[in-house]
Design an enzyme around this catalytic site. Structure first.
Site, PDB file in Angstrom:
ATOM      1  N   GLU A  10      70.682  54.963  86.584  1.00  0.00           N
ATOM      2  CA  GLU A  10      72.042  54.430  86.442  1.00  0.00           C
ATOM      3  C   GLU A  10      72.445  53.565  87.633  1.00  0.00           C
ATOM      4  OE1 GLU A  10      73.498  54.553  83.721  1.00  0.00           O
ATOM      5  OE2 GLU A  10      72.236  56.071  82.766  1.00  0.00           O
ATOM      6  N   HIS A  28      68.858  48.816  83.914  1.00  0.00           N
ATOM      7  CA  HIS A  28      68.011  49.732  83.133  1.00  0.00           C
ATOM      8  C   HIS A  28      66.748  49.012  82.653  1.00  0.00           C
ATOM      9  CE1 HIS A  28      70.687  53.140  83.059  1.00  0.00           C
ATOM     10  NE2 HIS A  28      71.648  52.535  82.390  1.00  0.00           N
ATOM     11  N   HIS A  43      74.757  46.363  84.876  1.00  0.00           N
ATOM     12  CA  HIS A  43      74.370  47.776  84.760  1.00  0.00           C
ATOM     13  C   HIS A  43      73.225  47.915  83.745  1.00  0.00           C
ATOM     14  CE1 HIS A  43      75.145  52.177  84.592  1.00  0.00           C
ATOM     15  NE2 HIS A  43      74.696  52.027  83.354  1.00  0.00           N
ATOM     16  N   GLU A  44      73.409  47.327  82.587  1.00  0.00           N
ATOM     17  CA  GLU A  44      72.389  47.452  81.525  1.00  0.00           C
ATOM     18  C   GLU A  44      71.102  46.724  81.908  1.00  0.00           C
ATOM     19  OE1 GLU A  44      72.737  49.580  79.272  1.00  0.00           O
ATOM     20  OE2 GLU A  44      74.849  49.943  79.704  1.00  0.00           O
ATOM     21  N   HIS A  86      79.985  60.022  75.511  1.00  0.00           N
ATOM     22  CA  HIS A  86      78.813  60.816  75.900  1.00  0.00           C
ATOM     23  C   HIS A  86      78.851  62.249  75.387  1.00  0.00           C
ATOM     24  CE1 HIS A  86      79.046  57.318  78.423  1.00  0.00           C
ATOM     25  NE2 HIS A  86      77.794  57.470  78.778  1.00  0.00           N
ATOM     26  N   TYR A 108      75.860  59.748  86.342  1.00  0.00           N
ATOM     27  CA  TYR A 108      76.714  58.654  86.817  1.00  0.00           C
ATOM     28  C   TYR A 108      77.365  59.004  88.150  1.00  0.00           C
ATOM     29  CZ  TYR A 108      76.090  57.209  81.977  1.00  0.00           C
ATOM     30  OH  TYR A 108      75.544  56.864  80.770  1.00  0.00           O
ATOM     31  N   HIS A 127      79.068  51.201  72.147  1.00  0.00           N
ATOM     32  CA  HIS A 127      78.903  51.629  73.538  1.00  0.00           C
ATOM     33  C   HIS A 127      77.586  51.055  74.106  1.00  0.00           C
ATOM     34  CE1 HIS A 127      79.922  54.124  77.006  1.00  0.00           C
ATOM     35  NE2 HIS A 127      78.614  54.126  77.193  1.00  0.00           N
ATOM     36  N   ALA A 128      77.689  50.373  75.239  1.00  0.00           N
ATOM     37  CA  ALA A 128      76.537  49.634  75.777  1.00  0.00           C
ATOM     38  C   ALA A 128      75.364  50.562  76.111  1.00  0.00           C
ATOM     39  CB  ALA A 128      76.967  48.872  77.033  1.00  0.00           C
TER      40      ALA A 128
END
Ligand code: X8Z
Ligand code: ZN
Length: 620
Positions: A384, A360, A356-357, A486, A496, A326-327
């Protein structure tokens, strides 16, 4: 750690001494945090018992350190001090830990359930190979249109994950609650919500949900009709109450629906807006997708990734060991080591996740000079939102054409509606899912839902908010929340949902700053240094200010509101309303009859199934 001799047991109001102590704390914390993250990284990228052991050890060192910090911080009467920064820092540090034995138990439970989830495979489709979630099952869900196959895999995944962790999860919840109560919270849900520093946070969430749910309802109705056409042979499988069977949406959890774009595309003869095949034809690999993303952030004037990022990140699934696929993005708290762990595939979905990553990581870089305790998003929803905000520009046809992933970017209405439908399947579909996961958890933490109704409550929310229903009957022997990363990983989820609203609010403002005119969905902020500067200034704050301050700095508003997302999707909504005219839009709040059977635990259901032949013979 620095201990201050305070005479006579009086608490200190000395802000100078508090500042000195905080500096010392910060200095020590960055290395303790670093070691803890390092140990987690080693485990998550190589799931061995040895690494797990080292991670638990590091967690204990960390917990000891934090407990001592808590004790030291309580020497100060910080709540009565004037300096807001001191108060904010002290507040985050003042968190009491459970006794070591219970910290160990908590960690062992967490690891056990994360490991069940991350190493699960679904076997038995007649071939030799068992299927991993990433990429096998994800690809199946993206591609298969075989009702029975999807149903089998849907159930198989839940049998191999949730079902195997239910009682561990219950024990884990109890420990989490115990820690929260130790710190004056009603339960762990209360503790999670308090991080949002908002008077009535559930009420805010509900307000946002009420703003956006009419959009979801339109999308749901249209998608359901198209699915009924595709699965005409299985029409009896669609419940009368109006729910969509959960295995048909192109995703294991029905949380995003972009993989069924081909089934619902408004104008099939118009240009495709999916770049999966372009990426593959142009021989993109994981690194090239990451470089593409890096380039976008740089165009705004944000920093390139440090060398260490490229050296240490794990951007494809290794073949020689088990990992948590999971990323995720990792801050090592030493101001130069930031990493991503992701099992990247060459698809449009992956392209979005990479952005998305990377979002972060850019946040990490921007707030790296803040004290350790402020190295967080203004709230978790902000964290997020950043990468998704960037991908909003990346996927515009104009931008995709610029980077050679689309041949042309016509601006006629029909192509535009195709594009907006794709965006809706990626983003609008997610809203109720993002909203319900923590409603389930809040109710579990508060005790309103206990182990005997874990799964029933889950499906109540899934049926009510998402309007989807299980393709095979469920019971309390199942634990379907545990089939979503999660939950075993204990990552809060409402972030999210908040992000899904905020990212449009950010985008509206940045588009204005970048000089964009015209509809919001066409805006590409690529290259806008003005937008980049505005963003940078907000990101640099980390959590040093309450989130309304950060929001105000960027948008001039102090409140979250969903009008920007409504603006963004307006043309699609008008079209959907026309298409849906005369059709029933709603679905029943309750799950379809028979989708949930009682049978409170596996023992009862096993005994029952063993007895069935006997009953049958007796009846004969
Ligand atoms: O977990 C994630 C990211 C890491 S923060 C990959 N997301 C949620 C999910 O996959 O369920 C992003 C969207 C929602
Ligand atoms: Zn994320």
């Amino acid at each position: 750690m620095l201990i201050l001799g305070i005479v006579g047991g009086e608490k200190s109001l000395d802000e100078g001494a508090a500042t000195l102590w905080l500096n010392e704390y910060n200095h020590l914390a960055s290395s303790v945090y670093n070691e803890r993250v390092q140990a987690s990284w080693n485990y998550y990228t190589n799931l061995t018992d040895h690494n797990q052991h080292l991670m638990v050890k590091a967690e204990l060192v960390f917990s000891r350190f934090e407990q001592e910090a808590y004790r030291n911080a309580s020497i100060f009467d910080w709540k009565k001090m004037n300096n807001e920064t001191i108060k904010r820092l002290m507040k985050t540090i003042s968190y009491m830990r459970l006794p070591e034995e219970e910290v160990k138990q908590t960690e062992n439970l967490r690891n056990r359930i994360t490991q069940v989830y991350s190493t699960a495979e679904v076997c038995g489709d007649g071939t030799d190979r068992c299927l991993l979630l990433e990429p096998d099952l994800q690809n199946k869900f993206a591609e298969s249109k075989d009702w029975d196959e999807l149903s089998r895999l849907w159930k198989g995944w839940r049998d191999e994950t949730g079902r195997k962790m239910k009682s561990d999860y219950e024990a884990f919840v109890k420990l989490q609650n115990k820690a929260a109560k130790l710190n004056g919270f009603d339960d762990n849900g209360h503790r999670w919500r308090a991080k949002y520093e908002t008077e009535d946070f559930p009420q805010l969430c509900e307000k946002l949900w009420n703003q956006v749910s009419p959009l979801y309802v339109q999308l749901h109705a249209y998608v359901k009709r198209q699915l009924k056409k595709t699965y005409a042979d299985n029409i009896d499988g669609f419940p009368d109450g109006g729910h969509i069977p959960a295995h048909l949406l192109g995703n294991m959890w029905g949380q995003t629906w972009d993989n069924i774009f081909d089934l619902v595309v408004p104008f099939p003869d118009k240009q495709t807006v999916d770049v999966t095949s372009a990426l593959q034809q142009q021989k993109y690999n994981a690194t090239a997708i990451f470089r593409l993303s890096e380039d976008f952030f740089e165009s705004l004037g944000l920093d390139p990734m440090p060398e260490a990022f490229w050296e240490h990140s794990m951007i494809t699934r290794p073949t020689d060991r088990e990992v948590v696929c999971h990323a995720s993005a990792w801050d090592f708290y030493n101001q130069n080591d930031f990493r991503i762990k992701m099992c990247t595939e060459v698809t449009q979905e992956s392209l979005l996740t990479v952005h998305h990553e990377m979002g972060h990581v850019h946040y990490f870089i921007m707030y790296k000079d803040q004290p350790v305790m402020f190295r967080r998003g203004a709230n978790s929803g902000f964290h997020e939102a950043l990468g998704d905000l960037i991908s909003m520009s990346v996927v515009t046809p104009k931008h995709l054409q610029l980077i050679g992933l689309l041949e042309e970017s016509p601006e006629d209405n029909e192509t535009e509606l195709n594009f907006l439908m794709k965006r809706a399947l990626e983003r609008l579909s997610f809203l109720p899912f993002g909203y319900l996961i923590d409603q389930w958890r809040w109710s579990v933490f508060s005790g309103e839902t206990d182990i005997d109704s874990y799964n029933r409550k889950w499906w109540e929310l899934r049926c009510k908010y998402q309007g989807i229903s299980p393709p095979v009957s469920r019971s309390e022997s199942d634990f379907d929340p545990g089939a979503k990363f999660h939950i075993p990983n204990n990552t809060p989820y409402i972030r999210y949902f908040i992000s899904s609203v905020l990212q449009y609010q950010f985008q509206r403002e940045l588009c204005n700053i970048s000089g964009h005119t015209g509809p919001l969905h066409r805006c590409d902020i690529y290259g806008s240094k003005e937008a980049g500067t505005k963003l940078r200034n907000m990101l640099m704050l980390g959590q040093s200010k309450p989130w309304p301050d950060a929001l105000e700095q960027l948008t001039g508003q102090r409140e979250m509101d969903a009008t920007a997302i409504i603006d963004y999707f307006r043309p699609l909504m008008e079209w959907l309303k026309e298409q849906n005219a005369g059709h029933d839009l709603s679905w029943e709040e309750e799950c379809p009859h028979g989708s949930f059977t009682s049978g409170s635990n596996s023992l009862i259901s096993t005994m029952f199934s063993l007895l069935l032949p006997v009953i049958y013979i007796v009846l004969l």
